[in-house]
Design a protein around this motif. Structure first.
Motif, PDB file in Angstrom:
ATOM      1  N   PRO A 298     -32.486 -14.686 -46.771  1.00  0.00           N
ATOM      2  CA  PRO A 298     -31.104 -14.364 -46.396  1.00  0.00           C
ATOM      3  C   PRO A 298     -30.192 -15.520 -46.779  1.00  0.00           C
ATOM      4  O   PRO A 298     -30.657 -16.624 -47.087  1.00  0.00           O
ATOM      5  N   VAL A 299     -28.899 -15.260 -46.747  1.00  0.00           N
ATOM      6  CA  VAL A 299     -27.895 -16.280 -47.059  1.00  0.00           C
ATOM      7  C   VAL A 299     -26.979 -16.426 -45.849  1.00  0.00           C
ATOM      8  O   VAL A 299     -26.492 -15.424 -45.306  1.00  0.00           O
ATOM      9  N   VAL A 300     -26.741 -17.654 -45.426  1.00  0.00           N
ATOM     10  CA  VAL A 300     -25.866 -17.944 -44.299  1.00  0.00           C
ATOM     11  C   VAL A 300     -24.616 -18.642 -44.825  1.00  0.00           C
ATOM     12  O   VAL A 300     -24.711 -19.653 -45.530  1.00  0.00           O
ATOM     13  N   CYS A 301     -23.448 -18.107 -44.495  1.00  0.00           N
ATOM     14  CA  CYS A 301     -22.168 -18.633 -44.981  1.00  0.00           C
ATOM     15  C   CYS A 301     -21.386 -19.268 -43.838  1.00  0.00           C
ATOM     16  O   CYS A 301     -21.145 -18.618 -42.806  1.00  0.00           O
ATOM     17  N   LEU A 302     -20.973 -20.514 -44.056  1.00  0.00           N
ATOM     18  CA  LEU A 302     -20.278 -21.292 -43.027  1.00  0.00           C
ATOM     19  C   LEU A 302     -18.920 -21.728 -43.564  1.00  0.00           C
ATOM     20  O   LEU A 302     -18.849 -22.488 -44.535  1.00  0.00           O
TER      21      LEU A 302
ATOM     22  N   ILE B 258     -33.655 -14.969 -37.620  1.00  0.00           N
ATOM     23  CA  ILE B 258     -33.693 -15.642 -38.924  1.00  0.00           C
ATOM     24  C   ILE B 258     -34.149 -17.081 -38.712  1.00  0.00           C
ATOM     25  O   ILE B 258     -33.477 -17.855 -38.033  1.00  0.00           O
ATOM     26  N   ASP B 259     -35.300 -17.435 -39.291  1.00  0.00           N
ATOM     27  CA  ASP B 259     -35.785 -18.797 -39.107  1.00  0.00           C
ATOM     28  C   ASP B 259     -35.577 -19.682 -40.320  1.00  0.00           C
ATOM     29  O   ASP B 259     -35.753 -20.908 -40.238  1.00  0.00           O
ATOM     30  N   HIS B 260     -35.193 -19.097 -41.449  1.00  0.00           N
ATOM     31  CA  HIS B 260     -34.856 -19.897 -42.629  1.00  0.00           C
ATOM     32  C   HIS B 260     -33.943 -19.076 -43.531  1.00  0.00           C
ATOM     33  O   HIS B 260     -33.934 -17.847 -43.463  1.00  0.00           O
TER      34      HIS B 260
ATOM     35  N   ALA C 219     -28.004 -20.760 -32.612  1.00  0.00           N
ATOM     36  CA  ALA C 219     -28.144 -19.697 -31.615  1.00  0.00           C
ATOM     37  C   ALA C 219     -27.966 -18.327 -32.252  1.00  0.00           C
ATOM     38  O   ALA C 219     -28.688 -17.372 -31.923  1.00  0.00           O
ATOM     39  N   GLY C 220     -27.011 -18.212 -33.185  1.00  0.00           N
ATOM     40  CA  GLY C 220     -26.807 -16.946 -33.875  1.00  0.00           C
ATOM     41  C   GLY C 220     -27.997 -16.566 -34.732  1.00  0.00           C
ATOM     42  O   GLY C 220     -28.421 -15.391 -34.753  1.00  0.00           O
ATOM     43  N   LEU C 221     -28.552 -17.524 -35.430  1.00  0.00           N
ATOM     44  CA  LEU C 221     -29.723 -17.244 -36.267  1.00  0.00           C
ATOM     45  C   LEU C 221     -30.916 -16.835 -35.401  1.00  0.00           C
ATOM     46  O   LEU C 221     -31.674 -15.929 -35.769  1.00  0.00           O
TER      47      LEU C 221
END
Length: 296
Positions: free
Chosen positions: A34-38, A103-105, A96-98
């Motif tokens: 997955p991709v996490v956008c900040l 989602i662990d990575h 916390a959201g992950l």
């Protein structure tokens, strides 16, 4: 699920109970990270909409994309305690959201403040970071650039209409972003404002501006070089706006020396921070993540 817009809204509780929000694009895919956008200081998940659609809908490597609204931004609740608007607390909120999403990575994309949060995440949970894209941010930031951000936030205009807001953004940032089209400016205005009965307003807690009030720009700003050095084994792409005042070319060069495998992109005609949906940036970001994922 808002199928027409391509994402669903996800709400979760921060460690202190505050109600926070993220956008979820696409479905989880066991074969692809997955991709996490900040986003940046006063920005929100909408900044990543077009990029998230691209990453989540690619035919061969569609990825789930999670774009966060930090506390006090967009659809996340405002915090009555201004001291909680800091990178450490926001990093904890992201974790916390992950966790709530299972989602662990992931691959992480951080614009400005989002990149600083990534540095903190690398210290808190290094195994979560499989690949990193830093958008116009590094372990050392220029005082001039941060002072410029504080200046335009403090003197921000109060447009009533979309066209007034678009004109205000062009007048404020036009010299730093000569490459942007009318459509680019329009997307920006839509991303950073919300409609009210009184007209458009910036979509963040005004108290965020106060968090910069005590910064002394006559002194060197703290840096995150030790945290950056700890990311040496993580695939990294650093994007810099060619006209950026926040991330200097010299800092980018130092980053390259400390992380020899780092890829870099300098975006001509854009300042802080480049619009990640413009030009060939979506394709190049996707290819970087695909390559890192394949190597892993």
């Amino acid at each position: 699920m808002s199928s027409a817009e391509g994402f669903s809204d996800f709400f979760y509780a921060a460690p202190d109970g505050l109600r926070l929000h993220a956008r979820i694009y696409g479905e989880a895919n066991s074969g692809h990270w997955p991709v996490v956008c900040l986003p940046g200081l006063t920005r929100n998940a909408r900044d990543f909409h077009d990029l998230a659609l691209y990453l989540s809908q690619r035919a061969d490597t569609a990825r789930q994309v999670v774009a966060f609204d930090y506390r006090g931004r967009a659809m996340s609740a405002y915090d009555p305690e201004i001291a909680h608007y800091n990178v450490g607390v926001e990093a904890g909120d992201v974790l916390a959201g992950l966790a709530a999403l299972g989602i662990d990575h992931a691959a992480f994309i951080g614009t400005s403040r989002g990149g600083l949060i990534i540095h903190v995440l690398g210290a808190l949970k290094p195994a979560a970071l499989k690949a990193i894209v830093l958008n116009d941010i590094g372990p050392a930031i220029e005082a001039e650039g941060l002072a410029n951000i504080r200046s335009y936030l403090e003197r921000s205009l109060k447009p009533k209409t979309f066209h007034e807001a678009l004109d205000a953004q062009r007048r404020t940032h036009g010299d730093d972003f000569p490459a942007l089209s009318h459509a680019d400016w329009a997307r920006m205005v839509g991303a950073i404002h919300r409609k009210t009965d009184a007209g458009l307003i910036p979509d963040f807690d005004p108290a965020l501006v106060d968090t910069l009030a005590g910064v002394d720009f006559s002194k060197p700003l703290p840096d995150l070089w030790p945290q950056f050095d700890a990311l040496a084994a993580t695939p990294l792409l650093a994007i810099r706006g060619g006209k950026s005042k926040l991330l200097s070319a010299a800092t980018l060069e130092d980053m390259q020396k400390r992380h020899p495998g780092m890829d870099t992109i300098t975006v001509s005609g854009q300042g802080h921070a480049p619009f990640l949906e413009t030009g060939d940036l979506p394709q190049r970001i996707a290819e970087f993540i695909d390559k890192a994922n394949a190597r892993h």
